[in-house]
Design a protein around this motif. Sequence first.
Motif, mmCIF file in Angstrom:
data_model
loop_
_atom_site.group_PDB
_atom_site.id
_atom_site.type_symbol
_atom_site.label_atom_id
_atom_site.label_comp_id
_atom_site.label_asym_id
_atom_site.label_seq_id
_atom_site.Cartn_x
_atom_site.Cartn_y
_atom_site.Cartn_z
ATOM 1 N N ASP A 152 -41.736 45.528 -10.598
ATOM 2 C CA ASP A 152 -41.462 44.534 -11.636
ATOM 3 C C ASP A 152 -41.752 45.057 -13.043
ATOM 4 O O ASP A 152 -41.121 44.635 -14.003
ATOM 5 N N SER A 153 -42.713 45.968 -13.157
ATOM 6 C CA SER A 153 -43.118 46.440 -14.483
ATOM 7 C C SER A 153 -42.451 47.754 -14.895
ATOM 8 O O SER A 153 -42.553 48.153 -16.048
ATOM 9 N N TRP A 154 -41.749 48.420 -13.990
ATOM 10 C CA TRP A 154 -41.135 49.719 -14.294
ATOM 11 C C TRP A 154 -39.972 49.532 -15.268
ATOM 12 O O TRP A 154 -39.089 48.727 -15.032
ATOM 13 N N ARG A 155 -39.982 50.286 -16.347
ATOM 14 C CA ARG A 155 -38.961 50.160 -17.387
ATOM 15 C C ARG A 155 -37.947 51.309 -17.356
ATOM 16 O O ARG A 155 -37.132 51.455 -18.244
ATOM 17 N N GLY A 156 -38.024 52.104 -16.320
ATOM 18 C CA GLY A 156 -37.084 53.221 -16.184
ATOM 19 C C GLY A 156 -35.923 52.827 -15.293
ATOM 20 O O GLY A 156 -35.465 51.686 -15.307
ATOM 21 N N GLY A 157 -35.468 53.775 -14.494
ATOM 22 C CA GLY A 157 -34.328 53.534 -13.608
ATOM 23 C C GLY A 157 -34.654 52.530 -12.509
ATOM 24 O O GLY A 157 -35.778 52.064 -12.369
ATOM 25 N N LYS B 282 -41.812 44.011 3.827
ATOM 26 C CA LYS B 282 -41.959 43.499 2.463
ATOM 27 C C LYS B 282 -42.737 44.497 1.611
ATOM 28 O O LYS B 282 -43.583 45.245 2.118
ATOM 29 N N LEU B 283 -42.467 44.477 0.311
ATOM 30 C CA LEU B 283 -43.257 45.281 -0.606
ATOM 31 C C LEU B 283 -44.682 44.749 -0.633
ATOM 32 O O LEU B 283 -44.896 43.536 -0.578
ATOM 33 N N THR B 284 -45.645 45.655 -0.731
ATOM 34 C CA THR B 284 -47.031 45.223 -0.912
ATOM 35 C C THR B 284 -47.158 44.634 -2.313
ATOM 36 O O THR B 284 -46.272 44.815 -3.172
ATOM 37 N N LEU B 285 -48.247 43.973 -2.582
ATOM 38 C CA LEU B 285 -48.477 43.403 -3.910
ATOM 39 C C LEU B 285 -48.421 44.503 -4.970
ATOM 40 O O LEU B 285 -47.798 44.342 -6.022
ATOM 41 N N GLY B 286 -49.061 45.637 -4.691
ATOM 42 C CA GLY B 286 -49.055 46.748 -5.652
ATOM 43 C C GLY B 286 -47.666 47.315 -5.880
ATOM 44 O O GLY B 286 -47.295 47.618 -7.018
ATOM 45 N N GLU B 287 -46.895 47.471 -4.805
ATOM 46 C CA GLU B 287 -45.518 47.975 -4.933
ATOM 47 C C GLU B 287 -44.661 46.999 -5.741
ATOM 48 O O GLU B 287 -43.861 47.408 -6.585
ATOM 49 N N ASN C 69 -50.238 51.926 -5.015
ATOM 50 C CA ASN C 69 -49.476 50.942 -5.790
ATOM 51 C C ASN C 69 -48.336 51.563 -6.583
ATOM 52 O O ASN C 69 -48.140 51.259 -7.754
ATOM 53 N N CYS C 70 -47.583 52.417 -5.939
ATOM 54 C CA CYS C 70 -46.534 53.142 -6.643
ATOM 55 C C CYS C 70 -45.246 53.067 -5.821
ATOM 56 O O CYS C 70 -44.746 51.983 -5.551
ATOM 57 N N PHE C 71 -44.718 54.193 -5.435
ATOM 58 C CA PHE C 71 -43.504 54.290 -4.623
ATOM 59 C C PHE C 71 -43.674 55.491 -3.714
ATOM 60 O O PHE C 71 -44.606 56.279 -3.878
ATOM 61 N N ASP C 72 -42.780 55.673 -2.746
ATOM 62 C CA ASP C 72 -42.971 56.725 -1.740
ATOM 63 C C ASP C 72 -42.408 58.082 -2.115
ATOM 64 O O ASP C 72 -43.040 59.103 -1.858
ATOM 65 N N ILE C 73 -41.202 58.110 -2.684
ATOM 66 C CA ILE C 73 -40.601 59.402 -3.029
ATOM 67 C C ILE C 73 -39.824 59.297 -4.339
ATOM 68 O O ILE C 73 -39.305 58.238 -4.685
#
Length: 93
Positions: free
Chosen positions: A71-76, A61-66, A33-37
């Motif tokens: 949506d919740s990432w507050r960085g770049g 499509k993005l998975t539910l976790g992705e 539930n994160c990102f690839d790189i």
Amino acid sequence: MRRAARTDDNQTEIVTALRKVGASVLITSQLKNCFDILVGYNGINYIVEIKDGKKPPSQRKLTLGEKKFSDSWRGGKYHVIESIEDALKMINQ
């Protein structure tokens, strides 16, 4: 026991291309539930999800976790790329 996370077929070629132009690349696709790189280039960090552009749109499509992570990432910015061209365009903008 958790299975190894699946990676898109184009991940290796994208990582290789980014490294070839001098980018640092940390592969994080094994994290759920994160990102690839995570890419570092010219002092900028890029959070990147790789999708295989050869697959039908429904399989890109993005998975539910992705999606939740994005949506919740507050960085770049959370980048979704499908090709080497997308990757190089991302770091050269």
